[in-house]
Motif scaffolding. Sequence first.
Motif, short mmCIF file in Angstrom:
data_model
loop_
_atom_site.label_atom_id
_atom_site.label_comp_id
_atom_site.label_asym_id
_atom_site.label_seq_id
_atom_site.Cartn_x
_atom_site.Cartn_y
_atom_site.Cartn_z
N ALA A 216 0.84 -1.20 0.00
CA ALA A 216 0.00 0.00 0.00
C ALA A 216 0.88 1.24 0.00
CB ALA A 216 -0.93 -0.01 1.21
N ALA A 217 1.84 1.27 -0.90
CA ALA A 217 2.75 2.41 -0.99
C ALA A 217 2.04 3.62 -1.58
CB ALA A 217 3.97 2.04 -1.84
N ASN A 218 2.60 4.81 -1.32
CA ASN A 218 1.98 6.04 -1.81
C ASN A 218 2.34 6.33 -3.27
OD1 ASN A 218 0.72 6.68 0.65
ND2 ASN A 218 2.59 7.61 1.44
N ARG A 219 3.40 5.71 -3.78
CA ARG A 219 3.84 5.95 -5.16
C ARG A 219 3.83 4.64 -5.93
NH1 ARG A 219 7.46 10.33 -6.24
NH2 ARG A 219 8.62 8.85 -7.55
N ASP A 220 3.44 4.74 -7.20
CA ASP A 220 3.37 3.54 -8.03
C ASP A 220 4.74 2.93 -8.27
OD1 ASP A 220 0.71 4.01 -8.06
OD2 ASP A 220 0.52 4.30 -10.23
N ASP A 221 5.77 3.77 -8.49
CA ASP A 221 7.10 3.23 -8.73
C ASP A 221 7.63 2.51 -7.49
OD1 ASP A 221 7.25 5.57 -7.30
OD2 ASP A 221 8.98 6.37 -8.38
N THR A 222 7.30 3.05 -6.32
CA THR A 222 7.68 2.37 -5.08
C THR A 222 6.96 1.03 -4.96
OG1 THR A 222 8.03 4.51 -4.00
CG2 THR A 222 7.80 2.58 -2.59
N ALA A 223 5.68 1.01 -5.31
CA ALA A 223 4.91 -0.24 -5.24
C ALA A 223 5.50 -1.31 -6.15
CB ALA A 223 3.45 0.03 -5.62
N VAL A 224 5.96 -0.90 -7.34
CA VAL A 224 6.56 -1.86 -8.27
C VAL A 224 7.83 -2.44 -7.68
CG1 VAL A 224 7.69 -2.09 -10.51
CG2 VAL A 224 5.55 -0.79 -10.32
N VAL A 226 8.80 -2.56 -4.50
CA VAL A 226 8.49 -3.37 -3.31
C VAL A 226 7.96 -4.73 -3.73
CG1 VAL A 226 6.99 -3.58 -1.30
CG2 VAL A 226 8.10 -1.40 -1.80
N THR A 227 7.06 -4.74 -4.71
CA THR A 227 6.49 -6.01 -5.18
C THR A 227 7.56 -6.90 -5.77
OG1 THR A 227 4.39 -4.90 -5.66
CG2 THR A 227 4.78 -7.03 -6.71
N LEU A 228 8.45 -6.32 -6.56
CA LEU A 228 9.53 -7.10 -7.16
C LEU A 228 10.43 -7.70 -6.09
CD1 LEU A 228 10.70 -7.81 -9.98
CD2 LEU A 228 12.17 -5.81 -9.76
N THR A 229 10.76 -6.92 -5.08
CA THR A 229 11.63 -7.40 -4.01
C THR A 229 10.93 -8.47 -3.18
OG1 THR A 229 12.61 -5.18 -3.89
CG2 THR A 229 13.05 -6.68 -2.07
N ILE A 240 -0.72 -8.64 -2.85
CA ILE A 240 -1.77 -7.74 -3.31
C ILE A 240 -1.21 -6.33 -3.30
CG2 ILE A 240 -4.16 -7.01 -2.99
CD1 ILE A 240 -2.96 -9.85 -0.87
N ALA A 241 -1.27 -5.65 -4.42
CA ALA A 241 -0.68 -4.32 -4.53
C ALA A 241 -1.71 -3.30 -4.95
CB ALA A 241 0.49 -4.33 -5.51
N SER A 242 -1.52 -2.08 -4.52
CA SER A 242 -2.39 -0.97 -4.90
C SER A 242 -1.60 0.03 -5.73
CB SER A 242 -2.94 -0.28 -3.64
OG SER A 242 -3.60 0.92 -3.97
N VAL A 243 -2.21 0.51 -6.81
CA VAL A 243 -1.59 1.54 -7.64
C VAL A 243 -2.60 2.66 -7.87
CG1 VAL A 243 0.02 0.02 -8.84
CG2 VAL A 243 -2.28 0.33 -9.74
N ARG A 244 -2.09 3.82 -8.18
CA ARG A 244 -2.96 4.96 -8.44
C ARG A 244 -3.46 4.98 -9.88
NH1 ARG A 244 -2.69 9.10 -4.63
NH2 ARG A 244 -1.18 8.78 -2.96
N GLU A 245 -2.58 4.60 -10.81
CA GLU A 245 -2.91 4.71 -12.23
C GLU A 245 -3.06 3.33 -12.85
OE1 GLU A 245 -3.64 7.55 -13.35
OE2 GLU A 245 -2.89 8.72 -11.66
N LEU A 252 2.95 -3.97 -12.22
CA LEU A 252 2.79 -4.72 -10.97
C LEU A 252 2.64 -6.21 -11.23
CD1 LEU A 252 2.70 -3.55 -8.04
CD2 LEU A 252 2.38 -1.83 -9.80
N LYS A 253 1.86 -6.55 -12.27
CA LYS A 253 1.68 -7.96 -12.62
C LYS A 253 3.01 -8.59 -13.02
CE LYS A 253 -2.91 -8.59 -12.42
NZ LYS A 253 -3.57 -9.69 -11.67
N GLN A 254 3.78 -7.88 -13.84
CA GLN A 254 5.08 -8.40 -14.27
C GLN A 254 6.05 -8.50 -13.10
OE1 GLN A 254 6.38 -5.81 -17.41
NE2 GLN A 254 4.86 -6.57 -18.89
N SER A 255 5.87 -7.66 -12.09
CA SER A 255 6.76 -7.69 -10.93
C SER A 255 6.42 -8.81 -9.97
CB SER A 255 6.68 -6.35 -10.18
OG SER A 255 7.08 -5.29 -11.03
#
Length: 363
Positions: A216-224, A226-229, A240-245, A252-255
């Motif tokens: 539930a990060a505030n930025r989409d690039d951060t979410a990507v 974090v998900t990858l890691t 389960i990840a949340s994105v703004r756009e 996110l799916k690829q990550s």
Amino acid sequence: MGRRAGAEQLADLPGHALAGVVRMPETTVSPLNAIVRRVVGAVLVLFVVVLVVYLDRDGYQDSKGDGVSFLDAIYYATVSLSTTGYGDISPVTDTARLVNIVLITPLRVLFLIVLVGTTLEVLTERSRQALRIQKWRRTVRDHVVVVGFGTKGRSAVNTLLVDENVEPNQVVVVDTDQQALDSAAARGLITVHGSATRGDVLRVAGVQRARSVVVAANRDDTAVLVTLTARELAPKAHIIASVREAENVHLLKQSGADQVVVSSDTAGRLLGMATRTPLVVAMVEDLLTPEAGLAIAERQVEPEEVGGSPRHLPDIVLGIVREGRLFRVDAPEADAIEAGDQLLYIRKVTPAEEKANRANRTG
């Protein structure tokens, strides 16, 4: 390489070194109870010393030479335990001196510990935290890691605690905002201070043994990132990840995200619907809020329901989960219920549950 080598060390640090990073939920005791317990402990220690001195009163000498009375025993115990020691009453026999060495001296130390317990409690808090962290890291399994404790993260945690009945000590919050971590710790959650984009921070949170990871990060690039890691460290965890756009969903799916929630699109659709059908939006909000009214829930099918149609059940069934796949109630695969299926249905939250949920939210 140097940075990665340094980062790797964090997850391998002992508990005392992680006391400033990991925070375990604390059991709170009211100030009055703490004072009463310490006073009672001090009185008990004083009573033991009085009893020991009085029973062996022939082994003590009073400066007046008139023997040691019960009051004298109380006086001697008081000045001895407080380390004042005026010397007007003193042990003269070998037995009395031995008792002072092996019994009264340790009790004197215990008495002082009780009196200055607050100071010692502060000094030993870090050691207790270290021991609890070490124990938790050895035993934690199948927990939920929530990355980010902003609006989305808090809502996710509320749903876990209220609707999913997850114990607070089975939720680990990772964030860089100390104020957010303090808020999470106040709810009994385990917190880890650090950036979840770093693998060593996620390892400290036990992500490799977690059953689910909520990003539930505030930025989409951060979410990507974090998900990858997280996916690299926890290949079997449900992420389960949340994105703004919406355009970032495929990233996110690829990550490695199993599910992606687009917060801006969802909010935008509700806002658009509210202009024409506000009551529909109110109903959707009710279904998504597990604390009261109606709620979407999941349950195992009963043996007597196998073979029947989900449309004929007393519950309002929305879909069937079979072998990890979701079939809507109007799908051909959902015509007949099979053993092992899970039902997604609408249930009524009882008044008792509403009261408990409100208590959990404010607790």
